[in-house]
Structures are given as C-alpha cells and as structure tokens.
Design an enzyme around this catalytic site. Structure first.
Site, mmCIF file in Angstrom:
data_model
loop_
_atom_site.group_PDB
_atom_site.id
_atom_site.type_symbol
_atom_site.label_atom_id
_atom_site.label_comp_id
_atom_site.label_asym_id
_atom_site.label_seq_id
_atom_site.Cartn_x
_atom_site.Cartn_y
_atom_site.Cartn_z
ATOM 1 N N GLU A 93 0.823 -1.207 0.000
ATOM 2 C CA GLU A 93 0.000 0.000 0.000
ATOM 3 C C GLU A 93 0.864 1.265 0.000
ATOM 4 O O GLU A 93 0.450 2.313 -0.507
ATOM 5 C CB GLU A 93 -0.919 -0.018 1.229
ATOM 6 C CG GLU A 93 -2.157 0.848 1.099
ATOM 7 C CD GLU A 93 -3.235 0.532 2.132
ATOM 8 O OE1 GLU A 93 -4.249 -0.073 1.767
ATOM 9 O OE2 GLU A 93 -3.066 0.891 3.311
ATOM 10 N N HIS A 105 7.752 -26.945 -0.467
ATOM 11 C CA HIS A 105 6.941 -27.943 -1.186
ATOM 12 C C HIS A 105 5.817 -27.259 -1.962
ATOM 13 O O HIS A 105 4.811 -27.890 -2.266
ATOM 14 C CB HIS A 105 6.371 -28.957 -0.183
ATOM 15 C CG HIS A 105 7.454 -29.611 0.608
ATOM 16 N ND1 HIS A 105 8.002 -30.827 0.256
ATOM 17 C CD2 HIS A 105 8.134 -29.182 1.704
ATOM 18 C CE1 HIS A 105 8.963 -31.126 1.115
ATOM 19 N NE2 HIS A 105 9.074 -30.138 1.998
ATOM 20 N N LYS A 117 -14.231 1.980 -2.764
ATOM 21 C CA LYS A 117 -15.075 2.289 -1.604
ATOM 22 C C LYS A 117 -16.293 3.094 -2.045
ATOM 23 O O LYS A 117 -17.398 2.885 -1.560
ATOM 24 C CB LYS A 117 -14.290 3.119 -0.585
ATOM 25 C CG LYS A 117 -13.259 2.338 0.190
ATOM 26 C CD LYS A 117 -12.711 3.219 1.292
ATOM 27 C CE LYS A 117 -11.414 2.669 1.843
ATOM 28 N NZ LYS A 117 -10.697 3.624 2.672
HETATM 29 O O1 PA5 Z 1 -2.850 2.249 6.032
HETATM 30 C C1 PA5 Z 1 -3.996 2.641 5.963
HETATM 31 O O2 PA5 Z 1 -4.303 3.825 6.141
HETATM 32 C C2 PA5 Z 1 -5.126 1.674 5.694
HETATM 33 O O3 PA5 Z 1 -4.697 0.432 5.317
HETATM 34 C C3 PA5 Z 1 -6.009 1.568 6.935
HETATM 35 O O4 PA5 Z 1 -5.280 1.059 8.010
HETATM 36 C C4 PA5 Z 1 -7.253 0.712 6.702
HETATM 37 O O5 PA5 Z 1 -7.915 1.107 5.536
HETATM 38 C C5 PA5 Z 1 -8.217 0.850 7.883
HETATM 39 O O6 PA5 Z 1 -8.544 2.196 8.084
HETATM 40 P P1 PA5 Z 1 -9.211 2.726 9.390
HETATM 41 O O7 PA5 Z 1 -8.292 2.542 10.525
HETATM 42 O O8 PA5 Z 1 -9.491 4.160 9.116
HETATM 43 O O9 PA5 Z 1 -10.475 1.941 9.590
#
Ligand code: PA5
Length: 436
Positions: free
Chosen positions: A273, A298, A411
């Site tokens: 990410e 394996h 989203k």
């Molecule tokens: O790194 C990030 O910002 C995302 O992966 C969030 O951790 C994830 O989308 C969850 O978000 P939130 O804590 O706002 O629910």
C-alpha cells in the site's frame, strides 16, 4: 534495550549491491525522511511518546477484572499489527492478568458468525479500532456487536463494555464514543494507519493480552538510534531498490517460523500500500509475497528456483525455538537414521540452509534477517525496521509512501451499492459494468 535485536545481511545477493549513485540517492532520501519526522513521517516519533504510553497503560489497568476476553474490531493497519504481535509472542511469557484477545479483521459472514458465538458482553470487552472512524467493514462489525451488548446490558453496557480507538476529532466512531460515554484512546492524526501499530492501536490490545508494551517500545527505540547509511533498515531499503532496478518486481518475506506468518501479512500491507504508486516515469512498486518455511519448499520453491528471475527473497529466521528431540526410530526403516537423536531445529535449519544455497547457486538473490529472541523488544524492533525500510524506499522512489489514493475508488462504488445518499452515480456505474 540499546542493541538492535536482529541482523540483516545482503551478502548473498552479491557484493557492491548498492552502487555510488544509489548510495547518494539513499543518503539524500534518508535526510529528508528524518527531517519529516515532525510531519508525514511521524511514526518515527511514536516510540518516544511517553504520554500515549502512559495513557494506554492506565487504560489497560482500568479495564474491570470481569472482562477476561477482548474482541478487537478493525481492518488493515488497525488490525494486522496486533495480529502479527499476538502471533509472534504466542510463546513469550505474559502477565498473570492477561486477557484472551481475538481480532475480527474481515467481514466474511462465516467469521462474524463464529465470533458472535464466542462473544459474551458480560465477560468480553469490545475494542473497535478505526483511525478514520468511517471504514465500512469495521462499522458493520461494530453495529452487530454493540447491538448484542445493548440487548444484554442496555446503554450502560455500551458505556462500560467498550474502549474505542480512533482519531481525536474526526469520524463516526469518535462521535459514537462521545454519545455512549465509553472510554476512547486517540490515534495520533499524523500517523498513518499502516504505520500505527506502536500507537494505542496496537499497544492497547497487545498490552491487554499480557505483553510488555514498554519493552516493545524499547525495542523500537533501539532501532531508531543512529539511523545512518550503515543502519540495517537503510541497507535493507537500498538493497530492495537495487534489486528492483535489476528486475525484482516481487519481494518475498520467507519466514522459517509459523509465528511470523502474520508479520509477513502486516509487511505485505505496509509494502504494497505504501509503494504501489504512480512514479515520475510510470508506475512503481514491488509485489509483496509471504512464504513460510519449510512448508513452502513444497509449494513456491519450484517457482522461485526455476521460474522468472523477478524476485528478491528475504529469509527470516529465529533461534528462539523449543528443543524437541527426534527419537531414533531407525529400526522401522534405515532412512529414519538421518534424523535420529537430532533436535528438530537442526533438521529445520538444514532444510533452510539447503534451500538458501540452492537458490544462491541458481543465481536467485536472497537477503537474510536473523532474530535471536522472539520477545516484545524484538517485535517492536521488527515493526520499526520494516516501517523505516518502507518509508525510505518510498522516498528513494520519490513517491509518497504515506497515502493510498488508489483504494478510494472501490469504496465509493460500494457506498453507492449500499445506498449512501449522494453516491447514486457510483451505483449507476456499477450497474453499467456489472449489470443492474
Ligand atoms: O494504512 C492505511 O491507512 C489503511 O490500510 C487503513 O489502516 C485501513 O484502511 C483501515 O482504516 P481505518 O483505521 O481508518 O479503519
């Protein structure tokens, strides 16, 4: 804890991996990253935030003894770090008053249904964690479990049976916390979700599970000392970039430890990410892949050994294992003599070393990360090591490792399908693509 409790080694990937040009770029990127600790790179300051630590310790102490279980709701950066730490510390000694902590990190109805059977509001504290306070999965889970609490214990149950962890001001969860009067812990606004494991996001549930969160921050602080060009996290970041330049589009975290599987998942989120972004000269990033040894010898090894030369593997090992002897059963068959009277870890190590040399001889580059003790300090140190490595790699690539604009589109379509007012055009697009 002043020493970094692991060793990183890139020798097997070739000498002089980091050329002068990359060394210069890395040096400049590192200076910028360290200077940004008061801005975007605020995760660098987290281990020194004694205020947040003390608030978290006090909140742990204040949890009534009737709560022997804890259900954490969250996803991504709000869940994976806790899962990684709980798994890594599985055999580490915990406090006597430890609670059984479970994490619900997905919206699979089958998992939710299992968790409903386990959840009893009389003995289970609910800990919803969402930094934004708006995440679909977490708020859906939240609706289910708060309803169970309310039906059983009324509004007082919502006030006393829940500790929320969210942004200090923004989002639905903050407003709900104010409305219900439940305790709430802050996620520092400048620390991004996937960089937040050492804030109350991870510290609170890990502390409730009986582990020493001060020691965890101590391990993190040890990694943050003297972050210069010779530092393992800097060498690892520059090493990954060097390998990327040579065509390694896949980064494999290959742990010879079942306890580090979730650490690999946490790193996959962090690396994927943070770095998968549009770069100056086109898209950049490296696909993270988690493997477990010796199981994946394996499974994935054939691909690693003879498939495309597009991977850099990091072998992660720990010496912190129990002694299990292999009995001599060679009277059943002569082939069993090879293992007789050895410790299991000798056989396990032989398999890993054999694979390492096999890969080396096949001109498949590997890095090594060796851990002695798998305790709280080491877990804090590993989190910090990988966060520095990731953020620095992003700076070297000249992208912003702290945002994730690419996940927003999906989203919006989901909100359109679910009927959120104002999102009708997204629903129309879904109908167009998938058929109404
Ligand atoms: O790194 C990030 O910002 C995302 O992966 C969030 O951790 C994830 O989308 C969850 O978000 P939130 O804590 O706002 O629910």
């Amino acid at each position: 804890m002043t020493k970094i409790p692991f060793r990183f080694d890139s020798q097997l990937a070739g000498k002089n991996l980091i050329d002068q040009q990359l060394a210069d770029t890395t040096k400049a990127a590192l200076q910028k990253l360290l200077a940004d600790s008061c801005k975007d790179a605020a995760f660098l300051e987290v281990p020194f935030d004694s205020g947040a630590l003390n608030t978290t310790l006090a909140a742990i102490k204040a949890v009534p003894a009737r709560f022997t279980k804890v259900l954490v709701l969250g996803i991504g950066g709000s869940a994976l770090g806790t899962q990684a730490a709980l798994e890594a510390l599985k055999y580490a000694p915990a406090r006597k008053d430890k609670k059984e902590v479970r994490v619900l990190s997905n919206l699979d109805p089958a998992s939710i249904s299992d968790m409903i059977s386990w959840f009893d509001p009389k003995d289970t504290l609910l800990v919803p964690i969402t930094k934004s306070g708006t995440t679909v999965e977490t708020l859906t889970q939240f609706s289910i479990f708060t309803n169970i609490i309310r039906e059983s214990l009324g509004d007082a149950g919502l006030r006393d049976g829940m500790v929320a962890i969210t942004d200090p001001e923004r989002g639905a969860l903050r407003q709900i916390a104010i409305k219900t009067g439940c305790q709430v812990l802050d996620v520092p606004p400048r620390v991004g979700g996937r960089f937040s494991v050492l804030t109350p996001v991870g510290l609170f549930p890990i502390g409730l599970a009986g582990y020493d969160i001060e020691a965890m921050l101590g391990g993190a602080a040890a990694v943050l000392k003297n972050v210069d060009m010779a530092h393992p996290s800097v060498q690892a970041a520059a090493g990954q970039i060097a390998m990327m330049k040579k065509g390694a589009s896949i980064r494999v975290f290959w742990a010879y430890s079942d306890r580090l599987a979730f650490m690999g998942d946490w790193l996959s989120q962090l690396w994927g990410e943070s770095l998968g972004k549009p770069g100056k000269d086109g898209p950049v990033g490296q696909t993270p892949l988690r493997a477990i040894g010796s199981t994946d010898q394996h499974s994935l090894l054939q691909l690693f050994m003879e498939g495309p030369k597009d991977k850099i593997i990091t072998f992660v090992t720990t010496k912190d294992v129990p002694v299990v002897k292999v009995p001599d059963m060679s009277f059943l068959h002569a082939d069993l003599a090879e293992f007789a009277n050895k410790n299991v870890d000798e056989v396990f190590d032989a398999l890993r070393m054999g694979t390492t040399v096999g890969l080396f001889d096949a001109d498949r580059p590997v890095f090594e990360l060796q851990i002695d003790k798998l305790d709280e300090a080491t877990v804090g140190a590993l989190f910090t090591h990988f966060m520095i490595e990731t953020a620095l790699a992003g700076y070297i690539l000249q992208i912003n490792p702290f945002d994730q604009p690419g996940v927003e589109a999906g989203k919006k379509f989901a909100h359109g399908i679910l009927g959120r007012p104002g999102m009708e055009s997204f629903k129309a697009r879904v109908d167009q693509v998938l058929g109404g």
